[in-house]
Scaffold this motif. Structure first.
Motif, PDB file in Angstrom:
ATOM      1  N   ASP A 173      54.392  52.819  50.078  1.00 41.68           N
ATOM      2  CA  ASP A 173      53.333  53.828  50.292  1.00 41.68           C
ATOM      3  C   ASP A 173      52.156  53.543  49.367  1.00 41.68           C
ATOM      4  OD1 ASP A 173      55.011  55.269  52.011  1.00 41.68           O
ATOM      5  OD2 ASP A 173      55.709  56.628  50.436  1.00 41.68           O
ATOM      6  N   LEU A 174      52.477  53.197  48.108  1.00 39.64           N
ATOM      7  CA  LEU A 174      51.409  52.949  47.127  1.00 39.64           C
ATOM      8  C   LEU A 174      50.610  51.718  47.534  1.00 39.64           C
ATOM      9  CD1 LEU A 174      53.526  53.663  43.919  1.00 39.64           C
ATOM     10  CD2 LEU A 174      51.543  54.995  44.663  1.00 39.64           C
ATOM     11  N   ARG A 175      51.310  50.646  47.908  1.00 40.62           N
ATOM     12  CA  ARG A 175      50.602  49.400  48.274  1.00 40.62           C
ATOM     13  C   ARG A 175      49.712  49.628  49.492  1.00 40.62           C
ATOM     14  NH1 ARG A 175      55.833  46.822  47.095  1.00 40.62           N
ATOM     15  NH2 ARG A 175      55.661  46.235  44.897  1.00 40.62           N
ATOM     16  N   GLY A 234      44.192  41.032  33.597  1.00 43.91           N
ATOM     17  CA  GLY A 234      43.150  42.044  33.385  1.00 43.91           C
ATOM     18  C   GLY A 234      43.027  43.053  34.517  1.00 43.91           C
ATOM     19  N   ASP A 235      43.688  42.792  35.645  1.00 39.24           N
ATOM     20  CA  ASP A 235      43.657  43.762  36.751  1.00 39.24           C
ATOM     21  C   ASP A 235      44.460  45.011  36.366  1.00 39.24           C
ATOM     22  OD1 ASP A 235      42.289  42.009  38.333  1.00 39.24           O
ATOM     23  OD2 ASP A 235      44.022  41.419  39.571  1.00 39.24           O
ATOM     24  N   ASP A 236      44.155  46.124  37.026  1.00 40.67           N
ATOM     25  CA  ASP A 236      45.002  47.307  36.853  1.00 40.67           C
ATOM     26  C   ASP A 236      46.371  47.029  37.452  1.00 40.67           C
ATOM     27  OD1 ASP A 236      43.331  49.071  35.517  1.00 40.67           O
ATOM     28  OD2 ASP A 236      42.383  49.785  37.365  1.00 40.67           O
ATOM     29  N   GLN A 237      47.361  47.625  36.826  1.00 42.68           N
ATOM     30  CA  GLN A 237      48.728  47.450  37.318  1.00 42.68           C
ATOM     31  C   GLN A 237      49.398  48.821  37.353  1.00 42.68           C
ATOM     32  OE1 GLN A 237      51.811  45.983  34.564  1.00 42.68           O
ATOM     33  NE2 GLN A 237      52.024  44.238  35.941  1.00 42.68           N
ATOM     34  N   ILE A 238      50.075  49.114  38.457  1.00 40.05           N
ATOM     35  CA  ILE A 238      50.823  50.371  38.540  1.00 40.05           C
ATOM     36  C   ILE A 238      52.268  50.066  38.175  1.00 40.05           C
ATOM     37  CG2 ILE A 238      51.754  52.052  40.179  1.00 40.05           C
ATOM     38  CD1 ILE A 238      49.010  52.077  41.481  1.00 40.05           C
ATOM     39  N   ARG A 239      52.777  50.783  37.190  1.00 49.66           N
ATOM     40  CA  ARG A 239      54.165  50.574  36.771  1.00 49.66           C
ATOM     41  C   ARG A 239      54.978  51.792  37.190  1.00 49.66           C
ATOM     42  NH1 ARG A 239      54.642  46.251  33.758  1.00 49.66           N
ATOM     43  NH2 ARG A 239      56.600  46.807  32.753  1.00 49.66           N
ATOM     44  N   VAL A 296      45.329  45.584  42.827  1.00 46.70           N
ATOM     45  CA  VAL A 296      46.243  46.288  41.905  1.00 46.70           C
ATOM     46  C   VAL A 296      47.664  45.863  42.246  1.00 46.70           C
ATOM     47  CG1 VAL A 296      47.087  48.520  41.083  1.00 46.70           C
ATOM     48  CG2 VAL A 296      44.726  48.322  41.851  1.00 46.70           C
ATOM     49  N   GLU A 297      48.391  45.449  41.238  1.00 48.76           N
ATOM     50  CA  GLU A 297      49.789  45.073  41.428  1.00 48.76           C
ATOM     51  C   GLU A 297      50.650  46.333  41.255  1.00 48.76           C
ATOM     52  OE1 GLU A 297      52.364  41.468  39.318  1.00 48.76           O
ATOM     53  OE2 GLU A 297      50.851  42.576  38.203  1.00 48.76           O
ATOM     54  N   VAL A 298      51.708  46.456  42.065  1.00 44.46           N
ATOM     55  CA  VAL A 298      52.646  47.575  41.895  1.00 44.46           C
ATOM     56  C   VAL A 298      53.976  46.980  41.451  1.00 44.46           C
ATOM     57  CG1 VAL A 298      53.845  49.481  43.037  1.00 44.46           C
ATOM     58  CG2 VAL A 298      51.500  48.903  43.724  1.00 44.46           C
ATOM     59  N   VAL A 299      54.437  47.343  40.252  1.00 42.39           N
ATOM     60  CA  VAL A 299      55.697  46.771  39.752  1.00 42.39           C
ATOM     61  C   VAL A 299      56.631  47.877  39.268  1.00 42.39           C
ATOM     62  CG1 VAL A 299      54.613  44.591  39.015  1.00 42.39           C
ATOM     63  CG2 VAL A 299      54.827  46.456  37.378  1.00 42.39           C
ATOM     64  N   ARG A 300      57.890  47.556  39.238  1.00 40.17           N
ATOM     65  CA  ARG A 300      58.899  48.479  38.709  1.00 40.17           C
ATOM     66  C   ARG A 300      59.009  48.238  37.207  1.00 40.17           C
ATOM     67  NH1 ARG A 300      63.840  50.640  40.912  1.00 40.17           N
ATOM     68  NH2 ARG A 300      64.613  51.957  39.235  1.00 40.17           N
TER      69      ARG A 300
END
Ligand code: AMP
Ligand code: MG
Length: 335
Positions: A201-203, A185-190, A213-217
């Motif tokens: 930089d994003l993290r 349910g957390d926001d995730q940056i793809r 917020v998780e940052v994933v490829r």
């Protein structure tokens, strides 16, 4: 860079307003721009580039306000990222406003938005009074241009106006990202395409955001137009772990169905510094392709990883016709 004739920007403005295309400098790569208000102009981008209509365009805005006008929703996390990284090499994919021409978005319900940092791009967007849709100013699938001369060479014979803003500072396309929900349910940056703004930089920026917020490829399939083969120079480029031997060259010639054995293989020697490697990558690909070489090779080295290297290797992998990195992976592809 030639000194900019002030009348050139006025000419560019007039062309864009009447539905023509103009090549413009940005800090990432040179773009082939049209006003988003002109359907005819947008069509010209696709025809001049020979770009398929399934590959959506990025809209370049000159203010936060303009960005808000073309989206249906600007979620707080997107706003936070925009405030941290704009103007700059970050593209946000957001729900589109109804007014956005479907030709820009390839019929998708989302639109890609960026606020470029290059002062001439900003000036021109302000002068036109409307955002500019602009993909890289090269023929579809080919190496992107990082100088005005690259664009002129690419579109030789056409009467395209090219605004010279000097060599691009970043040299690679923007980072494209979208915001989704993680399973918890957390926001995730793809990250749809790695670029000038890195995952690190994003993290780091997200340390100051109130929620995790998780940052994933993302998978390639989530990114229309980000194809396996892209950015390709005019001669085959290969990725190898060591200088190719005569034996390897003959394997390559066979796999790529080359007419003859490569006789002038040249190394595309990447700087140790990621920012410098990124800045010069496309220039070097073009320069060496025109140097009389018949094959380019890049040595894949394990120490060049992380940060901006993710974007550099992404482009090189897509530009490559053939890779042999560990003796077991052989991936011949026709150029
Ligand atoms: P460029 O050709 O450098 O302008 O990059 C455009 C790229 O941005 C496309 O090839 C897509 O990969 C990505 N893009 C643009 N619009 C969207 C969208 N609505 N959804 C996902 N990716 C997009
Ligand atoms: Mg492109």
């Amino acid at each position: 860079m030639q000194p900019l004739d002030s009348q050139e920007l006025t000419r560019a403005r007039d062309l864009l307003r009447k539905g023509d295309v103009v090549a413009i400098p940005t800090e990432t790569v040179y773009g082939l721009a049209a006003s988003i208000a002109s359907h005819e102009g947008l069509k010209k981008i696709f025809s001049l580039k020979e770009r398929p209509f399934f590959d959506p365009l990025i809209v370049h805005v000159g203010s936060f306000q303009q960005a808000k006008e073309i989206v249906a929703e600007f979620p707080p996390l997107a706003d936070f990222l925009a405030r941290r990284f704009w103007p700059g090499p970050l593209t946000l994919v957001l729900p589109k406003a109804a007014s956005v021409d479907p030709m820009i978005t390839s019929g998708l319900e989302t639109v890609a938005v960026r606020y470029p940092a290059h002062p001439l791009a900003q000036d021109l967007i302000k002068m036109v009074g409307s955002p500019l849709a602009a993909p890289s100013a090269n023929k579809f699938g080919r190496t992107s241009p990082s100088t005005a001369q690259h664009v002129k060479t690419e579109f030789e014979g056409s009467n395209l106006l090219v605004i010279d803003g000097g060599p691009c500072e970043v040299g690679l396309e923007s980072t494209v990202l979208t915001i989704a929900k993680a399973p918890n349910g957390d926001d995730q940056i793809r990250i749809l395409r790695p670029g000038g703004v890195t995952a690190e930089d994003l993290r780091e920026a997200l340390d100051r955001w109130s929620k995790p917020v998780e940052v994933v490829r993302a998978e390639s399939a989530e990114s229309p137009g980000h194809l396996k083969h892209h950015y390709m120079p005019t001669i085959p480029l290969i990725l190898v772990s060591e200088k190719p031997s005569a034996q390897t060259l003959s394997e390559i010639a066979k796999d790529l169905a080359l007419k003859s054995l490569p006789k002038h293989a040249r190394e595309l020697d990447l700087s140790e510094d990621a920012a410098q490697a990124a800045r010069l990558l496309y220039s070097e690909m073009r320069r060496l392709s025109e140097s009389g070489a018949d094959l380019l090779y890049v040595l894949e080295t394990p120490e060049r990883q992380g940060g901006l290297w993710a974007a550099v290797w992404d482009r090189l992998t897509r530009a490559a016709s053939w890779t042999k990195t560990d003796g077991s992976r052989l991936d011949p592809e026709s150029p």
